[in-house]
Design a protein around this motif. Structure first.
Motif: not given
Lengths: 372, 372
Positions: B234, A229-231, B226, A234, A226, B183, A187, B239-240, A180-183, A318
């Motif tokens: 990020l 789904l892709s922008e 975010i 959507l 969200i 979005q 989330f 990172g992690r 898992h990334t930071a983003q 994404w």
């Protein structure tokens, strides 16, 4: 070959364990809710384990008793499909920490006679996989012709090949990542905070009066949705279209169709999912970092593997973008593992793996038949 | 030229109005909190209006009395900067619906003697701009040498040139868009639902006892935050990496640095922002669609404009990506308006416009000097 009219068997196993978890705790017994479809071949060579995603369940190809809806992957699993009960013995189990039959925060802690709540131990993807391996032992399945999953299911498929290299002959990893990334973590953390901010969460101790933190969980689901789904998707599906008529309300009702859709996603989710399970399972994915488990080098995770690999990503995803799949492919190549990799086009973002995708079906069918 | 030691004047105007809002209501009087820096030239030709973003305020280049922190755009506005009080008369006003001195849900409705709460009328970006125009009338500023803003501030700059084409000689639109996508709306809706799900929100009627829906607003801010950052940013920043030491807690504390960072963003936000204002201002941006206001053709918005335009986007901004700026540039070209357009590189996503960006400063400085 089908065992009942529902196509599939809604099964439950209580395994004695104990299961030593990555966090150090011993869990015993281990409940596992699962379904099987088809029959194990005499040589045991046709077993396929399907791993579900974050909020999935074991009802991969049969009606969910909770929602009354068809299985979540009937496009891929079923008669005449790439994963076919006429040819395969198909197993799908609710993950450890889940809320549809497997041990998790909503199940009873035998030591107290009460639901675990937040005293349930924090679990990892590898813990989920170890519990599945115990189920396979219970079912008499020694090796898997294939393990397959999308999103968090793909993480389990990766972890299977790393944790039980002798038991996996093929792994199909779809729209997934090796860490898992930071983003991704960010989330999930928003979702957890939304649940915990709901006063009805009460530290996870909400089972007695049937008044769970539904509002917080709905917000968590909306935020997560969200990312599925892709922008572009959507925009294609909703754009700025208004809900009814053509005038803005100049109020705070759901004027835009996308608002109404999101609210519905949130509200309908809380009817089928436990808020504490959501905390535990998001935590497990955030903790997932297959390289970290193998000295910081992802290739090391695959050095013992005897499996063929098939990686599939979607160009508008994404959440777990193609670059994540590519990193896995590089590591597999570095480890000398046979791997095929396809990026498919889809307007639907991460969700694409659950939707109609003839291209995905063709790739998986060809990959599975090549090993049969 | 500076009028006090704080560099800037924390000012307040109560304008009689009435202001007819896009939603139909008449607002009167209109309170506006604002700051000015520098002195209006005898010919009135050096006025620059700086428009703030979603959660910004009028303290663009001086210490905020709420937070005690320096202004939010001191990298661009200040002595020796592209926007310089030695050369320009700089105005920055809190937007209508805001919570730092301008009329909004937290201010008192003169008809009832109580805070408006959710009885405050829903406002639009154009309403914000009309209120700013009334402030300019009050200050004796006829035309603007430039109007400039990033994000929602850029929407105001666009709306200024469309609504008051004779009063704007130049517009600088940074990291912005001419309309909110599905979005964009979806993320804002998650934030609104998070606020409204907090039992302390109480339909917006929470001012009397000083117990606002802080938990819900914090979740809203976390989700929004975010979107202000890039995944690459990020990853580079967090990172992690774990919070303390090198071991996971196998609990639900903020193990990862990104979790701790996000929680801090949420908690610190509620000390400086009103939850109802957040609802109103996000609604205004969701309603924003400059083309819709002009017969569905964005170019029509600029047909009367006498302004030069400067558009700036950042390559890692996925909230208002470069494609949104490009669509505006196309419309400006179709309308025959002079426009320059730069996409800048930055790892910081949408937030880049608030951070140190020598490239952005050079572009803006050159653009403003060319018109002087």
């Amino acid at each position: 070959m089908l065992d009942d009219t529902r196509f599939g068997l809604d099964r439950h196993a209580t395994l004695p364990g104990p299961l030593r978890l990555d966090g150090g705790a011993l869990l015993s017994p281990i409940d596992i809710g699962y379904e099987t479809y088809g029959t194990l071949a005499p040589d045991g060579g046709n077993a396929i384990l399907v791993c579900h995603a974050l909020t999935g369940d074991q009802h991969v190809a049969s009606i969910s008793p909770v929602t009354g809806k068809p299985g979540w992957w009937t496009r891929l699993v079923g008669p005449g499909k790439p994963i076919d009960p006429a040819r395969h013995f198909i197993i799908c189990a609710n993950v450890l920490g889940g809320c549809t039959g497997s041990s998790g925060p909503a199940t009873v802690n035998p030591a107290t006679g009460k639901p675990w709540g937040m005293s349930f131990p924090v679990i990892t993807i590898r813990d989920m996989v170890r519990a599945q391996a115990m189920l396979l032992d219970h079912l008499g399945v020694e090796t898997l012709a294939a393990v397959i999953g999308g999103s968090m299911g793909g993480m389990q498929a990766l972890s299977w090949s790393a944790t039980f290299p002798d038991r996996v002959r093929a792994a199909v990893v779809i729209a997934s990542a090796a860490r898992h990334t930071a983003q991704n973590i960010a989330f999930h953390e928003v979702g957890r905070q939304a649940v915990m901010a709901d006063p009805k969460w009460r530290g996870g101790d909400y089972y007695a009066d049937g008044d769970p933190p539904a509002a917080g969980l709905a917000v968590a689901r909306m935020a997560a949705h969200i990312t599925y789904l892709s922008e572009a998707g959507l925009t294609e599906k909703f754009g700025r279209r208004l809900q009814t008529g053509s005038a803005k309300s100049f109020g705070f009702d759901a004027d835009f169709q996308v608002e109404s859709y999101l609210r519905h996603q949130g509200i309908s989710f809380v009817d089928r999912f436990d808020a504490n399970s959501y905390l535990y399972i998001t935590r497990a994915t955030d903790y997932f970092d297959l390289a970290e488990e193998h000295g910081g080098h992802l290739a090391n995770a695959f050095r013992e593997s005897k499996a063929r690999f098939c990686l599939i990503s979607f160009d508008t995803d994404w959440l777990y973008p193609t670059s994540e799949s590519r990193a896995i492919v590089h590591a597999l190549n570095a480890a000398g593992a046979p791997v095929s990799f396809v990026e498919l086009n889809s307007p639907f973002g991460h969700d694409a793996f659950l939707l109609d995708s003839p291209g995905m079906n063709r790739v998986i069918d060809g990959f599975l038949r090549a090993g049969a």
